[in-house]
Design a protein around this motif. Structure first.
Motif, PDB file in Angstrom:
ATOM      1  N   UNK A   1       0.843  -1.187   0.000  1.00  0.00           N
ATOM      2  CA  UNK A   1       0.000   0.000   0.000  1.00  0.00           C
ATOM      3  C   UNK A   1       0.883   1.243   0.000  1.00  0.00           C
ATOM      4  N   UNK A   2       0.328   2.343  -0.488  1.00  0.00           N
ATOM      5  CA  UNK A   2       1.119   3.555  -0.660  1.00  0.00           C
ATOM      6  C   UNK A   2       0.410   4.803  -0.133  1.00  0.00           C
ATOM      7  N   UNK A   3       1.251   5.787   0.186  1.00  0.00           N
ATOM      8  CA  UNK A   3       0.820   7.149   0.440  1.00  0.00           C
ATOM      9  C   UNK A   3       1.537   8.016  -0.595  1.00  0.00           C
ATOM     10  N   UNK A   4       0.890   8.344  -1.719  1.00  0.00           N
ATOM     11  CA  UNK A   4       1.535   9.181  -2.729  1.00  0.00           C
ATOM     12  C   UNK A   4       1.714  10.612  -2.234  1.00  0.00           C
ATOM     13  N   UNK A   5       2.879  11.165  -2.499  1.00  0.00           N
ATOM     14  CA  UNK A   5       3.214  12.526  -2.089  1.00  0.00           C
ATOM     15  C   UNK A   5       4.081  13.160  -3.167  1.00  0.00           C
ATOM     16  N   UNK A   6       3.862  14.444  -3.389  1.00  0.00           N
ATOM     17  CA  UNK A   6       4.657  15.156  -4.383  1.00  0.00           C
ATOM     18  C   UNK A   6       3.809  15.504  -5.587  1.00  0.00           C
ATOM     19  N   UNK A   7       3.266  16.697  -5.594  1.00  0.00           N
ATOM     20  CA  UNK A   7       2.401  17.115  -6.693  1.00  0.00           C
ATOM     21  C   UNK A   7       0.947  16.742  -6.510  1.00  0.00           C
ATOM     22  N   UNK A   8       0.601  16.169  -5.357  1.00  0.00           N
ATOM     23  CA  UNK A   8      -0.799  15.844  -5.089  1.00  0.00           C
ATOM     24  C   UNK A   8      -1.531  17.134  -4.719  1.00  0.00           C
ATOM     25  N   UNK A   9      -2.717  17.323  -5.293  1.00  0.00           N
ATOM     26  CA  UNK A   9      -3.485  18.551  -5.099  1.00  0.00           C
ATOM     27  C   UNK A   9      -4.968  18.217  -5.031  1.00  0.00           C
ATOM     28  N   UNK A  10      -5.810  19.200  -4.686  1.00  0.00           N
ATOM     29  CA  UNK A  10      -7.251  18.930  -4.690  1.00  0.00           C
ATOM     30  C   UNK A  10      -7.746  18.474  -6.062  1.00  0.00           C
ATOM     31  N   UNK A  11      -7.050  18.876  -7.116  1.00  0.00           N
ATOM     32  CA  UNK A  11      -7.493  18.538  -8.473  1.00  0.00           C
ATOM     33  C   UNK A  11      -7.234  17.080  -8.835  1.00  0.00           C
ATOM     34  N   UNK A  12      -6.214  16.473  -8.243  1.00  0.00           N
ATOM     35  CA  UNK A  12      -5.884  15.086  -8.621  1.00  0.00           C
ATOM     36  C   UNK A  12      -5.936  14.097  -7.468  1.00  0.00           C
ATOM     37  N   UNK A  13      -6.206  14.573  -6.254  1.00  0.00           N
ATOM     38  CA  UNK A  13      -6.171  13.683  -5.092  1.00  0.00           C
ATOM     39  C   UNK A  13      -7.135  12.507  -5.231  1.00  0.00           C
ATOM     40  N   UNK A  14      -8.311  12.771  -5.781  1.00  0.00           N
ATOM     41  CA  UNK A  14      -9.307  11.695  -5.897  1.00  0.00           C
ATOM     42  C   UNK A  14      -8.810  10.568  -6.790  1.00  0.00           C
ATOM     43  N   UNK A  15      -8.032  10.906  -7.820  1.00  0.00           N
ATOM     44  CA  UNK A  15      -7.546   9.864  -8.726  1.00  0.00           C
ATOM     45  C   UNK A  15      -6.601   8.913  -8.006  1.00  0.00           C
ATOM     46  N   UNK A  16      -5.878   9.429  -7.023  1.00  0.00           N
ATOM     47  CA  UNK A  16      -5.009   8.572  -6.211  1.00  0.00           C
ATOM     48  C   UNK A  16      -5.823   7.774  -5.177  1.00  0.00           C
ATOM     49  N   UNK A  17      -6.686   8.493  -4.468  1.00  0.00           N
ATOM     50  CA  UNK A  17      -7.432   7.862  -3.381  1.00  0.00           C
ATOM     51  C   UNK A  17      -8.390   6.779  -3.865  1.00  0.00           C
ATOM     52  N   UNK A  18      -8.743   6.815  -5.151  1.00  0.00           N
ATOM     53  CA  UNK A  18      -9.636   5.795  -5.705  1.00  0.00           C
ATOM     54  C   UNK A  18      -8.915   4.470  -5.958  1.00  0.00           C
ATOM     55  N   UNK A  19      -7.584   4.479  -5.912  1.00  0.00           N
ATOM     56  CA  UNK A  19      -6.821   3.254  -6.182  1.00  0.00           C
ATOM     57  C   UNK A  19      -6.864   2.317  -4.981  1.00  0.00           C
ATOM     58  N   UNK A  20      -6.972   1.005  -5.213  1.00  0.00           N
ATOM     59  CA  UNK A  20      -7.037   0.061  -4.100  1.00  0.00           C
ATOM     60  C   UNK A  20      -5.745  -0.037  -3.298  1.00  0.00           C
ATOM     61  N   UNK A  21      -4.623   0.397  -3.877  1.00  0.00           N
ATOM     62  CA  UNK A  21      -3.350   0.304  -3.154  1.00  0.00           C
ATOM     63  C   UNK A  21      -2.937   1.637  -2.530  1.00  0.00           C
ATOM     64  N   UNK A  22      -3.890   2.573  -2.406  1.00  0.00           N
ATOM     65  CA  UNK A  22      -3.614   3.862  -1.772  1.00  0.00           C
ATOM     66  C   UNK A  22      -4.476   4.013  -0.523  1.00  0.00           C
ATOM     67  N   UNK A  23      -3.825   4.245   0.625  1.00  0.00           N
ATOM     68  CA  UNK A  23      -4.550   4.459   1.876  1.00  0.00           C
ATOM     69  C   UNK A  23      -4.794   5.929   2.139  1.00  0.00           C
ATOM     70  N   UNK A  24      -3.852   6.768   1.732  1.00  0.00           N
ATOM     71  CA  UNK A  24      -3.969   8.207   1.935  1.00  0.00           C
ATOM     72  C   UNK A  24      -2.991   8.877   0.990  1.00  0.00           C
ATOM     73  N   UNK A  25      -3.000  10.196   0.987  1.00  0.00           N
ATOM     74  CA  UNK A  25      -2.044  10.948   0.173  1.00  0.00           C
ATOM     75  C   UNK A  25      -1.480  12.081   0.998  1.00  0.00           C
ATOM     76  N   UNK A  26      -0.272  12.496   0.680  1.00  0.00           N
ATOM     77  CA  UNK A  26       0.335  13.615   1.373  1.00  0.00           C
ATOM     78  C   UNK A  26       0.164  14.879   0.570  1.00  0.00           C
ATOM     79  N   UNK A  27      -0.227  15.965   1.233  1.00  0.00           N
ATOM     80  CA  UNK A  27      -0.444  17.212   0.523  1.00  0.00           C
ATOM     81  C   UNK A  27      -0.082  18.426   1.344  1.00  0.00           C
ATOM     82  N   UNK A  28       0.441  19.442   0.684  1.00  0.00           N
ATOM     83  CA  UNK A  28       0.847  20.662   1.383  1.00  0.00           C
ATOM     84  C   UNK A  28      -0.182  21.783   1.250  1.00  0.00           C
ATOM     85  N   UNK A  29      -1.193  21.587   0.391  1.00  0.00           N
ATOM     86  CA  UNK A  29      -2.120  22.680   0.107  1.00  0.00           C
ATOM     87  C   UNK A  29      -3.000  23.034   1.292  1.00  0.00           C
TER      88      UNK A  29
END
Length: 213
Positions: free
Chosen positions: A158-186
């Motif tokens: 499982x992964x926590x994607x970080x780096x360039x994650x934003x409100x515009x693309x966060x859902x595309x990551x969070x919809x993946x079965x191997x993603x538990x959360x994402x890191x974001x600075x916004x």
């Protein structure tokens, strides 16, 4: 701490909310109200990057805020691990992984979210017992399509994607079965922090905490 225990704890932390704020804080006096605003907004897991002279003091202040779990990001060396642990960090995040870094985290019982950007890096960490990883830099490494592709042959990671994650693309990551959360600075923009606009930051946190639902 065994790799399995570290990954289990990292999974627990990543499961607390869909977004982990990635924080670069220049002024330690902002630490407590910033943490309070993010936690009140539903984002209790906080990553304070070791990119500023104030970072360790920020961790120490945030670690005292009720309801939060504070970790240190940008761990690169064993000295970083020791300093973060002494400051009060309860987990660590690294852009990549070295044996020395992993050994230090295990010795000091600091759960590590180690970074990987390729299948080979992920497989190497899996071989050491780590199955909860950071995917970094997410967007530069191919974004959600790349992470989806990695998940095909490696569904146990499982992964926590970080780096360039934003409100515009966060859902595309969070919809993946191997993603538990994402890191974001916004959720903690520098201008709002400078203005002490904690209500606005809490509002951003509330919106982020609703992602993936």
């Amino acid at each position: 701490m065994t790799p399995q225990d570290a990954s289990r704890r990292a999974r627990d932390i990543c499961g607390m909310a869909p977004i982990v704020p990635v924080l670069v804080v220049e002024d330690a006096s902002k630490a407590r109200p910033l943490a309070e605003a993010l936690i009140a907004g539903g984002l209790p897991a906080l990553e304070v990057t070791l990119r500023t002279p104030a970072a360790l003091e920020v961790i120490a202040h945030m670690a005292q805020v009720k309801g939060g779990v504070v970790g240190a990001g940008t761990l690169v060396t064993p000295d970083d691990v020791r300093a973060a642990k002494e400051a009060g960090a309860t987990f660590g995040v690294s852009p990549g992984a070295t044996d020395d870094l992993i050994d230090a985290c295990e010795a000091l019982e600091l759960p590590l979210l180690a970074g990987a950007a390729t299948a080979s890096e992920a497989m190497r960490l899996l071989a050491r017992g780590y199955d909860m990883l950071k995917f970094f830099p997410a967007e530069a490494s191919g974004g959600a399509p790349a992470l989806k592709a990695i998940g095909g042959p490696l569904p146990q990671i499982s992964f926590c994607p970080t780096g360039g994650v934003s409100p515009a693309n966060a859902q595309s990551y969070l919809a993946l079965p191997n993603v538990l959360c994402a890191g974001g600075s916004w959720v903690a923009p520098a201008d709002l922090v400078a203005q002490n606009d904690w209500a606005a930051i809490e509002s951003l946190a509330k919106a982020a905490s609703a992602l993936g639902q």
